[in-house]
Design a protein around this motif. Structure first.
Motif, PDB file in Angstrom:
ATOM      1  N   GLU A   1      -9.590 -25.648 -36.635  1.00 28.59           N
ATOM      2  CA  GLU A   1     -10.660 -25.906 -35.344  1.00 28.59           C
ATOM      3  C   GLU A   1     -11.856 -25.524 -35.576  1.00 28.59           C
ATOM      4  OE1 GLU A   1     -10.319 -24.312 -30.760  1.00 28.59           O
ATOM      5  OE2 GLU A   1      -8.750 -24.493 -31.992  1.00 28.59           O
ATOM      6  N   GLN A   2     -12.028 -24.423 -36.283  1.00 31.84           N
ATOM      7  CA  GLN A   2     -13.590 -23.871 -36.739  1.00 31.84           C
ATOM      8  C   GLN A   2     -14.327 -24.931 -37.423  1.00 31.84           C
ATOM      9  OE1 GLN A   2     -13.571 -19.912 -38.750  1.00 31.84           O
ATOM     10  NE2 GLN A   2     -15.729 -19.719 -37.889  1.00 31.84           N
ATOM     11  N   GLU A   3     -13.616 -25.606 -38.441  1.00 33.00           N
ATOM     12  CA  GLU A   3     -14.263 -26.457 -39.389  1.00 33.00           C
ATOM     13  C   GLU A   3     -14.752 -27.648 -38.426  1.00 33.00           C
ATOM     14  OE1 GLU A   3     -11.604 -27.352 -42.343  1.00 33.00           O
ATOM     15  OE2 GLU A   3     -12.025 -25.639 -43.284  1.00 33.00           O
ATOM     16  N   ARG A   4     -13.706 -28.170 -37.397  1.00 37.22           N
ATOM     17  CA  ARG A   4     -14.334 -29.173 -36.481  1.00 37.22           C
ATOM     18  C   ARG A   4     -15.323 -28.955 -35.566  1.00 37.22           C
ATOM     19  NH1 ARG A   4      -8.539 -29.909 -34.639  1.00 37.22           N
ATOM     20  NH2 ARG A   4      -7.406 -30.618 -36.358  1.00 37.22           N
ATOM     21  N   VAL A   5     -15.549 -27.570 -35.153  1.00 39.02           N
ATOM     22  CA  VAL A   5     -16.529 -27.252 -34.394  1.00 39.02           C
ATOM     23  C   VAL A   5     -17.969 -27.280 -35.229  1.00 39.02           C
ATOM     24  CG1 VAL A   5     -17.577 -25.408 -33.063  1.00 39.02           C
ATOM     25  CG2 VAL A   5     -15.185 -25.830 -32.531  1.00 39.02           C
ATOM     26  N   GLU A   6     -17.886 -26.533 -36.535  1.00 45.54           N
ATOM     27  CA  GLU A   6     -18.995 -26.757 -37.197  1.00 45.54           C
ATOM     28  C   GLU A   6     -19.501 -28.270 -37.575  1.00 45.54           C
ATOM     29  OE1 GLU A   6     -18.464 -24.124 -40.506  1.00 45.54           O
ATOM     30  OE2 GLU A   6     -17.987 -22.352 -39.211  1.00 45.54           O
TER      31      GLU A   6
END
Length: 71
Positions: A10-15
């Motif tokens: 999820e953090q990678e998607r947000v970035e």
């Protein structure tokens, strides 16, 4: 602090979404700046060489159509 696999994804998607928004913003700003520069340049050419406004409008329209086809 340990992150779970789902949290990391999820953090990678947000970035990646942030990078996409940054790229779109840069493209929009550069298109706006080039469009305003083109309009001021065409106005100066129109005044300096006594070119009719209809011809300048045609040149500006052709620039915009080419710009849209490129995008």
């Amino acid at each position: 602090m340990f992150l779970t696999k789902n949290c990391k994804q999820e953090q990678e998607r947000v970035e990646s979404a942030k990078m996409f928004l940054l790229a779109i913003t840069c493209a929009f700003v550069s298109k706006t700046l080039s469009g305003s520069y083109m309009n001021s340049m065409l106005t100066q050419i129109e005044r300096q060489f006594n070119i009719p406004t209809s011809l300048v409008g045609f040149i500006n329209g052709s620039f915009e159509i080419g710009n849209l086809l490129l995008i």
